[in-house]
Design a protein around this motif. Structure first.
Motif, short mmCIF file in Angstrom:
data_model
loop_
_atom_site.label_atom_id
_atom_site.label_comp_id
_atom_site.label_asym_id
_atom_site.label_seq_id
_atom_site.Cartn_x
_atom_site.Cartn_y
_atom_site.Cartn_z
N LYS A 46 0.79 -1.12 0.03
CA LYS A 46 0.12 -0.22 0.14
C LYS A 46 0.66 1.17 0.06
O LYS A 46 0.61 2.20 -0.59
N ALA A 47 1.89 1.16 0.75
CA ALA A 47 2.79 2.45 0.90
C ALA A 47 3.51 2.59 -0.34
O ALA A 47 3.68 3.92 -1.00
N ARG A 48 3.96 1.45 -1.50
CA ARG A 48 4.55 1.74 -2.64
C ARG A 48 3.60 2.30 -3.27
O ARG A 48 3.89 3.07 -4.29
N GLU A 49 2.44 1.87 -3.46
CA GLU A 49 1.19 2.23 -4.29
C GLU A 49 0.85 3.73 -4.15
O GLU A 49 0.57 4.44 -5.03
N ALA A 50 1.20 4.33 -2.79
CA ALA A 50 1.28 5.71 -2.57
C ALA A 50 2.21 6.75 -2.80
O ALA A 50 2.21 7.79 -2.72
N MET A 51 3.34 6.22 -3.23
CA MET A 51 4.54 6.83 -3.43
C MET A 51 4.15 7.83 -4.67
O MET A 51 3.51 7.24 -5.70
N LYS A 52 4.74 8.89 -4.68
CA LYS A 52 4.65 9.80 -5.95
C LYS A 52 5.89 10.43 -6.22
O LYS A 52 7.00 10.50 -5.36
N VAL A 53 5.92 11.17 -7.22
CA VAL A 53 7.13 11.65 -7.71
C VAL A 53 7.35 12.99 -6.92
O VAL A 53 6.65 13.77 -6.36
N GLY A 54 8.75 13.00 -6.38
CA GLY A 54 9.06 13.97 -5.38
C GLY A 54 9.50 13.40 -3.98
O GLY A 54 10.00 14.05 -3.26
N ASP A 55 8.86 12.24 -3.92
CA ASP A 55 8.85 11.52 -2.34
C ASP A 55 10.38 11.11 -2.22
O ASP A 55 11.21 10.80 -3.23
N LYS A 56 10.78 11.32 -1.07
CA LYS A 56 12.14 10.76 -0.86
C LYS A 56 12.18 9.21 -0.52
O LYS A 56 11.02 8.88 0.24
N VAL A 57 12.82 8.46 -0.99
CA VAL A 57 13.04 6.88 -0.46
C VAL A 57 14.25 6.42 -0.23
O VAL A 57 15.32 6.95 -0.56
#
Length: 102
Positions: A46-57
């Protein structure tokens, strides 16, 4: 004759008890090991699906960066100015709220 009847009922009762114990062990194993692991995997997905451009990973290899592009099965992560690496989504574990990068 009584001895044979007692032996027959005693053996059947022991088998039922051991079967019940085996079922109890499997149930405990499921609720304390398998179920929490499945819940954790679902939360990570769920967290991976919520990631978007600009997020730090942070990747599985410990590489910190910022998402620049998202594909069907991959992320393009900028790790330094002008340095972009492509990672499979399954190897990215943490997003901006979980990461503190300098």
């Amino acid at each position: 004759m009584d001895i044979l009847l007692q032996a027959a009922t005693g053996a059947g009762g022991g088998m039922g008890t051991s079967l019940l114990m085996m079922v109890a062990i499997i149930a405990v194993f499921y609720f304390f090991m398998i179920r929490p692991q499945q819940k954790k995997q679902k939360d990570v997905q769920k967290a991976r699906e919520a990631m978007k451009v600009g997020d730090k990973v942070v990747t599985a290899g410990g590489i910190h960066g910022r998402i620049k592009e998202i594909g069907e099965t991959w992320f393009l992560v900028e790790v330094a100015d002008g340095v972009k690496l492509k990672f499979e989504k399954t190897s990215v574990f943490a997003s901006s709220s979980d990461v503190t990068t300098p």
